[in-house]
Design a protein around this motif. Structure first.
Motif, PDB file in Angstrom:
ATOM      1  N   ILE A  40     -23.779  13.749   0.496  1.00 38.30           N
ATOM      2  CA  ILE A  40     -22.623  14.638   0.362  1.00 38.30           C
ATOM      3  C   ILE A  40     -22.185  15.142   1.731  1.00 38.30           C
ATOM      4  CG2 ILE A  40     -21.877  16.905  -0.482  1.00 38.30           C
ATOM      5  CD1 ILE A  40     -23.708  16.318  -2.977  1.00 38.30           C
ATOM      6  N   LEU A  41     -23.131  15.551   2.554  1.00 35.28           N
ATOM      7  CA  LEU A  41     -22.789  16.049   3.891  1.00 35.28           C
ATOM      8  C   LEU A  41     -22.120  14.975   4.734  1.00 35.28           C
ATOM      9  CD1 LEU A  41     -25.932  18.234   4.659  1.00 35.28           C
ATOM     10  CD2 LEU A  41     -23.648  19.015   3.954  1.00 35.28           C
ATOM     11  N   GLN A  42     -22.562  13.743   4.598  1.00 33.39           N
ATOM     12  CA  GLN A  42     -21.909  12.646   5.320  1.00 33.39           C
ATOM     13  C   GLN A  42     -20.485  12.447   4.808  1.00 33.39           C
ATOM     14  OE1 GLN A  42     -22.947  10.817   8.049  1.00 33.39           O
ATOM     15  NE2 GLN A  42     -20.823  10.136   7.998  1.00 33.39           N
ATOM     16  N   GLU A  43     -20.317  12.544   3.504  1.00 33.61           N
ATOM     17  CA  GLU A  43     -18.983  12.404   2.926  1.00 33.61           C
ATOM     18  C   GLU A  43     -18.062  13.522   3.399  1.00 33.61           C
ATOM     19  OE1 GLU A  43     -16.078  10.391   0.956  1.00 33.61           O
ATOM     20  OE2 GLU A  43     -18.145   9.714   1.184  1.00 33.61           O
ATOM     21  N   ILE A  44     -18.586  14.739   3.486  1.00 35.89           N
ATOM     22  CA  ILE A  44     -17.792  15.866   3.998  1.00 35.89           C
ATOM     23  C   ILE A  44     -17.324  15.572   5.420  1.00 35.89           C
ATOM     24  CG2 ILE A  44     -17.963  18.268   4.806  1.00 35.89           C
ATOM     25  CD1 ILE A  44     -19.711  18.779   2.284  1.00 35.89           C
ATOM     26  N   ILE A  47     -14.617  12.913   5.371  1.00 35.84           N
ATOM     27  CA  ILE A  47     -13.354  13.437   4.853  1.00 35.84           C
ATOM     28  C   ILE A  47     -12.608  14.208   5.939  1.00 35.84           C
ATOM     29  CG2 ILE A  47     -12.399  15.197   3.291  1.00 35.84           C
ATOM     30  CD1 ILE A  47     -14.384  14.082   1.161  1.00 35.84           C
ATOM     31  N   PHE A  48     -13.323  15.000   6.726  1.00 31.29           N
ATOM     32  CA  PHE A  48     -12.665  15.741   7.804  1.00 31.29           C
ATOM     33  C   PHE A  48     -12.107  14.809   8.879  1.00 31.29           C
ATOM     34  CE2 PHE A  48     -14.806  19.650   6.300  1.00 31.29           C
ATOM     35  CZ  PHE A  48     -13.681  20.480   6.265  1.00 31.29           C
ATOM     36  N   LEU A  49     -12.703  13.639   9.031  1.00 34.23           N
ATOM     37  CA  LEU A  49     -12.157  12.657   9.973  1.00 34.23           C
ATOM     38  C   LEU A  49     -10.896  11.994   9.415  1.00 34.23           C
ATOM     39  CD1 LEU A  49     -15.392  10.898  11.266  1.00 34.23           C
ATOM     40  CD2 LEU A  49     -14.027  12.635  12.445  1.00 34.23           C
ATOM     41  N   ILE A  50     -10.908  11.710   8.118  1.00 32.39           N
ATOM     42  CA  ILE A  50      -9.775  11.048   7.474  1.00 32.39           C
ATOM     43  C   ILE A  50      -8.606  12.020   7.275  1.00 32.39           C
ATOM     44  CG2 ILE A  50      -8.992   9.920   5.342  1.00 32.39           C
ATOM     45  CD1 ILE A  50     -11.947   8.882   5.095  1.00 32.39           C
ATOM     46  N   TYR A  51      -8.929  13.264   6.927  1.00 28.54           N
ATOM     47  CA  TYR A  51      -7.924  14.297   6.688  1.00 28.54           C
ATOM     48  C   TYR A  51      -8.131  15.398   7.729  1.00 28.54           C
ATOM     49  CZ  TYR A  51      -7.543  11.879   2.242  1.00 28.54           C
ATOM     50  OH  TYR A  51      -7.371  10.915   1.277  1.00 28.54           O
ATOM     51  N   PRO A  52      -7.540  15.276   8.906  1.00 30.49           N
ATOM     52  CA  PRO A  52      -7.822  16.203  10.016  1.00 30.49           C
ATOM     53  C   PRO A  52      -7.132  17.560   9.844  1.00 30.49           C
ATOM     54  CG  PRO A  52      -6.198  14.588  10.694  1.00 30.49           C
ATOM     55  CD  PRO A  52      -6.618  14.214   9.303  1.00 30.49           C
ATOM     56  N   VAL A  53      -7.720  18.409   9.040  1.00 37.97           N
ATOM     57  CA  VAL A  53      -7.172  19.741   8.794  1.00 37.97           C
ATOM     58  C   VAL A  53      -7.989  20.783   9.551  1.00 37.97           C
ATOM     59  CG1 VAL A  53      -6.300  19.088   6.520  1.00 37.97           C
ATOM     60  CG2 VAL A  53      -8.556  20.142   6.706  1.00 37.97           C
ATOM     61  N   GLU A  54      -7.370  21.926   9.782  1.00 42.96           N
ATOM     62  CA  GLU A  54      -8.059  23.049  10.424  1.00 42.96           C
ATOM     63  C   GLU A  54      -8.689  23.983   9.409  1.00 42.96           C
ATOM     64  OE1 GLU A  54      -5.000  24.983  12.738  1.00 42.96           O
ATOM     65  OE2 GLU A  54      -5.686  23.935  14.538  1.00 42.96           O
ATOM     66  N   LYS A  55      -8.182  23.955   8.166  1.00 43.99           N
ATOM     67  CA  LYS A  55      -8.536  24.970   7.178  1.00 43.99           C
ATOM     68  C   LYS A  55      -9.359  24.378   6.030  1.00 43.99           C
ATOM     69  CE  LYS A  55      -4.145  25.594   6.664  1.00 43.99           C
ATOM     70  NZ  LYS A  55      -2.813  26.035   6.229  1.00 43.99           N
ATOM     71  N   ARG A  82     -21.453  18.115  14.821  1.00 46.74           N
ATOM     72  CA  ARG A  82     -20.517  16.996  14.660  1.00 46.74           C
ATOM     73  C   ARG A  82     -19.167  17.478  14.144  1.00 46.74           C
ATOM     74  NH1 ARG A  82     -22.750  11.883  11.572  1.00 46.74           N
ATOM     75  NH2 ARG A  82     -21.970  13.171   9.925  1.00 46.74           N
ATOM     76  N   LEU A  83     -19.176  18.365  13.153  1.00 46.54           N
ATOM     77  CA  LEU A  83     -17.917  18.884  12.625  1.00 46.54           C
ATOM     78  C   LEU A  83     -17.131  19.614  13.709  1.00 46.54           C
ATOM     79  CD1 LEU A  83     -18.900  20.236   9.097  1.00 46.54           C
ATOM     80  CD2 LEU A  83     -17.375  18.336   9.592  1.00 46.54           C
ATOM     81  N   LEU A  84     -17.831  20.397  14.524  1.00 47.85           N
ATOM     82  CA  LEU A  84     -17.154  21.181  15.553  1.00 47.85           C
ATOM     83  C   LEU A  84     -16.640  20.320  16.696  1.00 47.85           C
ATOM     84  CD1 LEU A  84     -19.523  24.263  15.624  1.00 47.85           C
ATOM     85  CD2 LEU A  84     -17.267  24.093  14.570  1.00 47.85           C
ATOM     86  N   THR A  87     -13.932  17.117  14.745  1.00 47.30           N
ATOM     87  CA  THR A  87     -12.848  17.381  13.793  1.00 47.30           C
ATOM     88  C   THR A  87     -12.006  18.559  14.268  1.00 47.30           C
ATOM     89  OG1 THR A  87     -13.976  18.997  12.385  1.00 47.30           O
ATOM     90  CG2 THR A  87     -14.419  16.654  11.948  1.00 47.30           C
ATOM     91  N   LYS A  88     -10.941  18.836  13.523  1.00 42.96           N
ATOM     92  CA  LYS A  88     -10.052  19.957  13.833  1.00 42.96           C
ATOM     93  C   LYS A  88     -10.452  21.247  13.112  1.00 42.96           C
ATOM     94  CE  LYS A  88      -5.825  17.468  14.909  1.00 42.96           C
ATOM     95  NZ  LYS A  88      -4.384  17.436  14.640  1.00 42.96           N
ATOM     96  N   LEU A  89     -11.543  21.222  12.356  1.00 47.39           N
ATOM     97  CA  LEU A  89     -11.952  22.383  11.572  1.00 47.39           C
ATOM     98  C   LEU A  89     -11.975  23.641  12.426  1.00 47.39           C
ATOM     99  CD1 LEU A  89     -13.045  23.589   8.950  1.00 47.39           C
ATOM    100  CD2 LEU A  89     -15.332  22.962   9.722  1.00 47.39           C
ATOM    101  N   ARG A  90     -11.284  24.678  11.947  1.00 49.75           N
ATOM    102  CA  ARG A  90     -11.239  25.925  12.694  1.00 49.75           C
ATOM    103  C   ARG A  90     -11.340  27.161  11.804  1.00 49.75           C
ATOM    104  NH1 ARG A  90      -9.362  28.103  17.968  1.00 49.75           N
ATOM    105  NH2 ARG A  90      -8.795  30.196  17.413  1.00 49.75           N
ATOM    106  N   TYR A  91     -10.840  27.106  10.581  1.00 47.58           N
ATOM    107  CA  TYR A  91     -10.801  28.278   9.707  1.00 47.58           C
ATOM    108  C   TYR A  91     -11.512  27.976   8.399  1.00 47.58           C
ATOM    109  CZ  TYR A  91      -7.094  29.474  12.960  1.00 47.58           C
ATOM    110  OH  TYR A  91      -6.382  29.720  14.099  1.00 47.58           O
ATOM    111  N   VAL A  92     -12.477  28.842   8.049  1.00 45.32           N
ATOM    112  CA  VAL A  92     -13.246  28.673   6.816  1.00 45.32           C
ATOM    113  C   VAL A  92     -13.139  29.956   6.003  1.00 45.32           C
ATOM    114  CG1 VAL A  92     -15.496  28.200   5.800  1.00 45.32           C
ATOM    115  CG2 VAL A  92     -14.877  27.121   7.986  1.00 45.32           C
ATOM    116  N   ALA A  93     -12.527  29.861   4.830  1.00 50.45           N
ATOM    117  CA  ALA A  93     -12.473  30.985   3.900  1.00 50.45           C
ATOM    118  C   ALA A  93     -13.501  30.700   2.811  1.00 50.45           C
ATOM    119  CB  ALA A  93     -11.088  31.124   3.295  1.00 50.45           C
TER     120      ALA A  93
END
Length: 139
Positions: A40-44, A47-55, A82-84, A87-93
């Protein structure tokens, strides 16, 4: 749009119109299935690589259990770096329940982001609050 699901463990959705990904965790440690959690963590990550979102919205208000010690170490040492970096991940609610026992699993992974990172965390009580916060902060 539902991107990925492992029944009774996680559902991952993508919302193009809101440029966000939503993780709905139901179980963090299903019968000590670390191999399943690793998958699951690998899939996450993928997914962040395929769908480069910040949120991202993490729905953890109904989650059972906590990541095993091995998974906590993997998340801390491998997944989050790796995520940081990749990827573009920046905001986590994070949607959390008031029940402290349910919040333990959330706190374990959230602690990784509190160490001088570019990711902004915000805890909320509902999906509506999460969406409002993400709209207001991530323009």
């Amino acid at each position: 749009m539902l991107l990925y699901e492992v029944p009774n463990i996680i559902k991952i959705f993508y919302e193009k119109e809101n440029e966000l990904i939503e993780h709905e965790w139901l179980e963090y440690n299903p019968e000590d299935q670390d191999d399943t959690i690793l998958m699951i963590l690998q899939e996450i990550y993928d997914i962040f690589l395929i769908y480069p979102v910040e949120k991202v919205i993490v729905k953890a208000d109904q989650t059972k259990g906590a990541f095993s010690l091995g998974m906590q170490k993997y998340i801390r040492d491998v997944q989050f770096p790796r995520l940081l970096s990749d990827t573009k991940l920046r905001y986590v609610a994070t949607i959390k329940s008031e029940d402290e026992m349910k919040g333990i699993g959330v706190k374990l992974w959230q602690a990784q982001f509190h160490q001088e990172t570019e990711v902004v965390l915000h805890d909320v009580g509902s999906e509506e609050e999460a969406r409002e916060w993400l709209k207001s902060i991530a323009k």
